[in-house]
Design a protein around this motif. Sequence first.
Motif, PDB file in Angstrom:
ATOM      1  N   GLU A   1       1.108  -1.251   0.211  1.00 32.66           N
ATOM      2  CA  GLU A   1       0.232  -0.072   0.286  1.00 32.66           C
ATOM      3  C   GLU A   1       0.910   1.094  -0.209  1.00 32.66           C
ATOM      4  OE1 GLU A   1      -3.194  -0.096  -0.387  1.00 32.66           O
ATOM      5  OE2 GLU A   1      -3.437  -2.269  -0.258  1.00 32.66           O
ATOM      6  N   PRO A   2       0.724   2.450  -0.114  1.00 33.15           N
ATOM      7  CA  PRO A   2       0.704   3.791  -0.625  1.00 33.15           C
ATOM      8  C   PRO A   2       1.776   4.325   0.992  1.00 33.15           C
ATOM      9  CG  PRO A   2      -1.240   4.188  -1.996  1.00 33.15           C
ATOM     10  CD  PRO A   2      -0.890   2.154  -1.339  1.00 33.15           C
ATOM     11  N   ASP A   3       2.650   4.122   1.321  1.00 31.52           N
ATOM     12  CA  ASP A   3       3.422   4.718   2.317  1.00 31.52           C
ATOM     13  C   ASP A   3       3.809   3.541   2.938  1.00 31.52           C
ATOM     14  OD1 ASP A   3       3.822   7.127   1.088  1.00 31.52           O
ATOM     15  OD2 ASP A   3       2.286   7.986   2.953  1.00 31.52           O
ATOM     16  N   GLU A   4       3.786   1.984   2.635  1.00 29.73           N
ATOM     17  CA  GLU A   4       4.291   0.518   3.450  1.00 29.73           C
ATOM     18  C   GLU A   4       5.363   0.720   3.178  1.00 29.73           C
ATOM     19  OE1 GLU A   4       0.989  -2.262   4.757  1.00 29.73           O
ATOM     20  OE2 GLU A   4       1.111  -1.802   2.929  1.00 29.73           O
TER      21      GLU A   4
ATOM     22  N   MET B   1       6.263   6.516   5.575  1.00 26.54           N
ATOM     23  CA  MET B   1       7.054   6.987   4.657  1.00 26.54           C
ATOM     24  C   MET B   1       7.102   6.390   3.570  1.00 26.54           C
ATOM     25  SD  MET B   1      10.894   7.668   5.999  1.00 26.54           S
ATOM     26  CE  MET B   1      11.325   6.212   6.824  1.00 26.54           C
ATOM     27  N   LYS B   2       7.069   7.172   2.797  1.00 21.74           N
ATOM     28  CA  LYS B   2       7.373   7.579   1.124  1.00 21.74           C
ATOM     29  C   LYS B   2       8.576   5.992   0.764  1.00 21.74           C
ATOM     30  CE  LYS B   2       5.777  10.444  -2.490  1.00 21.74           C
ATOM     31  NZ  LYS B   2       4.247   9.043  -2.634  1.00 21.74           N
ATOM     32  N   ASN B   3       7.937   5.631  -0.125  1.00 24.23           N
ATOM     33  CA  ASN B   3       9.036   4.628  -0.813  1.00 24.23           C
ATOM     34  C   ASN B   3       9.272   5.549  -1.913  1.00 24.23           C
ATOM     35  OD1 ASN B   3       8.564   1.881   0.784  1.00 24.23           O
ATOM     36  ND2 ASN B   3       6.771   1.535  -0.754  1.00 24.23           N
TER      37      ASN B   3
ATOM     38  N   THR C   1      15.787   2.049   5.353  1.00 24.61           N
ATOM     39  CA  THR C   1      15.091   2.816   5.229  1.00 24.61           C
ATOM     40  C   THR C   1      16.491   4.092   5.212  1.00 24.61           C
ATOM     41  OG1 THR C   1      14.016   1.747   6.482  1.00 24.61           O
ATOM     42  CG2 THR C   1      13.725   3.954   7.328  1.00 24.61           C
ATOM     43  N   TYR C   2      15.675   5.668   4.631  1.00 23.11           N
ATOM     44  CA  TYR C   2      16.400   6.291   5.062  1.00 23.11           C
ATOM     45  C   TYR C   2      16.035   7.596   5.883  1.00 23.11           C
ATOM     46  CZ  TYR C   2      20.839   5.636   1.220  1.00 23.11           C
ATOM     47  OH  TYR C   2      21.730   4.595   1.179  1.00 23.11           O
ATOM     48  N   GLU C   3      16.485   8.541   6.357  1.00 27.97           N
ATOM     49  CA  GLU C   3      16.085  10.050   7.219  1.00 27.97           C
ATOM     50  C   GLU C   3      14.314   9.995   5.922  1.00 27.97           C
ATOM     51  OE1 GLU C   3      16.611  14.030   9.771  1.00 27.97           O
ATOM     52  OE2 GLU C   3      18.587  12.024   8.922  1.00 27.97           O
ATOM     53  N   GLN C   4      14.805  10.549   5.128  1.00 23.12           N
ATOM     54  CA  GLN C   4      13.712  10.610   4.259  1.00 23.12           C
ATOM     55  C   GLN C   4      12.784  10.428   3.739  1.00 23.12           C
ATOM     56  OE1 GLN C   4      13.465  14.685   4.586  1.00 23.12           O
ATOM     57  NE2 GLN C   4      15.292  15.168   4.961  1.00 23.12           N
ATOM     58  N   PHE C   5      13.111   8.739   3.026  1.00 31.51           N
ATOM     59  CA  PHE C   5      12.336   7.782   2.207  1.00 31.51           C
ATOM     60  C   PHE C   5      12.916   6.305   2.312  1.00 31.51           C
ATOM     61  CE2 PHE C   5      15.680   9.695  -0.116  1.00 31.51           C
ATOM     62  CZ  PHE C   5      16.326   8.137  -0.143  1.00 31.51           C
ATOM     63  N   GLN C   6      11.562   5.742   2.157  1.00 32.49           N
ATOM     64  CA  GLN C   6      12.313   4.227   2.165  1.00 32.49           C
ATOM     65  C   GLN C   6      12.677   4.218   1.120  1.00 32.49           C
ATOM     66  OE1 GLN C   6      11.756   2.252   4.547  1.00 32.49           O
ATOM     67  NE2 GLN C   6      12.573   0.096   4.142  1.00 32.49           N
ATOM     68  N   LEU C   7      14.029   3.534   0.415  1.00 25.83           N
ATOM     69  CA  LEU C   7      14.373   3.385  -0.525  1.00 25.83           C
ATOM     70  C   LEU C   7      14.069   1.807  -0.944  1.00 25.83           C
ATOM     71  CD1 LEU C   7      16.742   4.269  -2.894  1.00 25.83           C
ATOM     72  CD2 LEU C   7      18.296   2.341  -1.576  1.00 25.83           C
ATOM     73  N   VAL C   8      13.734   1.435  -2.125  1.00 27.55           N
ATOM     74  CA  VAL C   8      13.199  -0.035  -2.425  1.00 27.55           C
ATOM     75  C   VAL C   8      14.042  -0.319  -3.366  1.00 27.55           C
ATOM     76  CG1 VAL C   8      11.020  -2.150  -2.854  1.00 27.55           C
ATOM     77  CG2 VAL C   8      11.162  -0.214  -1.463  1.00 27.55           C
ATOM     78  N   MET C   9      15.230  -0.783  -3.595  1.00 28.51           N
ATOM     79  CA  MET C   9      16.260  -0.723  -5.028  1.00 28.51           C
ATOM     80  C   MET C   9      16.366  -2.596  -5.537  1.00 28.51           C
ATOM     81  SD  MET C   9      19.380   1.190  -5.503  1.00 28.51           S
ATOM     82  CE  MET C   9      20.201   0.441  -5.038  1.00 28.51           C
ATOM     83  N   PRO C  10      15.175  -3.018  -6.491  1.00 29.30           N
ATOM     84  CA  PRO C  10      16.229  -4.468  -7.309  1.00 29.30           C
ATOM     85  C   PRO C  10      17.096  -4.028  -8.482  1.00 29.30           C
ATOM     86  CG  PRO C  10      13.752  -3.380  -8.199  1.00 29.30           C
ATOM     87  CD  PRO C  10      14.364  -1.993  -7.044  1.00 29.30           C
TER      88      PRO C  10
END
Lengths: 138, 138
Positions: free
Chosen positions: A41-44, B1-3, B76-85
């Motif tokens: 989900e967004p922001d998850e 937090m935003k992905n 988890t960085y301070e400003q965002f959740q980094l999701v990186m394939p």
Amino acid sequence: MKNLFVVAAALFNEKDQLLLAQRPAGKNLAGFWEFPGGKIEPDESPEDAIIRELSEELNITLSKTDLIPTTFISHTYEQFQLVMPLFVCKKWSGTIKCMENQQIDWVDLYDSRLFDSHPPAPADIRLINFLKKIYKIL
Amino acid sequence: MKNLFVVAAALFNEKDQLLLAQRPAGKNLAGFWEFPGGKIEPDESPEDAIIRELSEELNITLSKTDLIPTTFISHTYEQFQLVMPLFVCKKWSGTIKCMENQQIDWVDLYDSRLFDSHPPAPADIRLINFLKKIYKIL
């Protein structure tokens, strides 16, 4: 084409058996087997999403620190591009119980008849083959 | 937090050396080394994104069929959740040339001093360690 970000888990029990779930009748790809999981989900975060999904689907509690980021697939379905990170997880609390209308089964990853006995959803085939290669060195 | 969905590539040359890129001065995490790549734009698959990014950054052309989906991180960085394939890629066309203001280097994945000579961005440490484990059986 739109990306659909879904997260999945490969749960392994103490006998190194892998949990697969069968997609219920009425759903797209009904009858095929897959890793449990669901939409991010967004922001998850992916971690939060898999923890929520497995609580809802299987009534178990995963801990973030037990989630091993392992591999992913990017698979083109007709309607969307499925992007699916997969966590391996060998520990959880609670007893697994199907909360939704689906079958689950514990399978042997190295069973040569696995794809016949439990035909996987198209996107999951590569994930299973990748796990076969790397599970023993994880 | 935003992905934040970012895609990266581990390019290996014919000597099995890995390409790392240094983040340029002025950017967040300047001086740290990372896998080349960048943001997945809306309606762009991870494959399309890495092909576009490496054309822009390194002036090379990757083919979808040479992209091996390998692993991912969620950091988890301070400003965002980094999701990186991360895709592994051993073939491309064109000669690598830095198009943006950055250094690149070919490194030995198994060099025990790699993290001293090329300190990785925090999110990339796990990716490098994972590659060390599985590169030889990919």
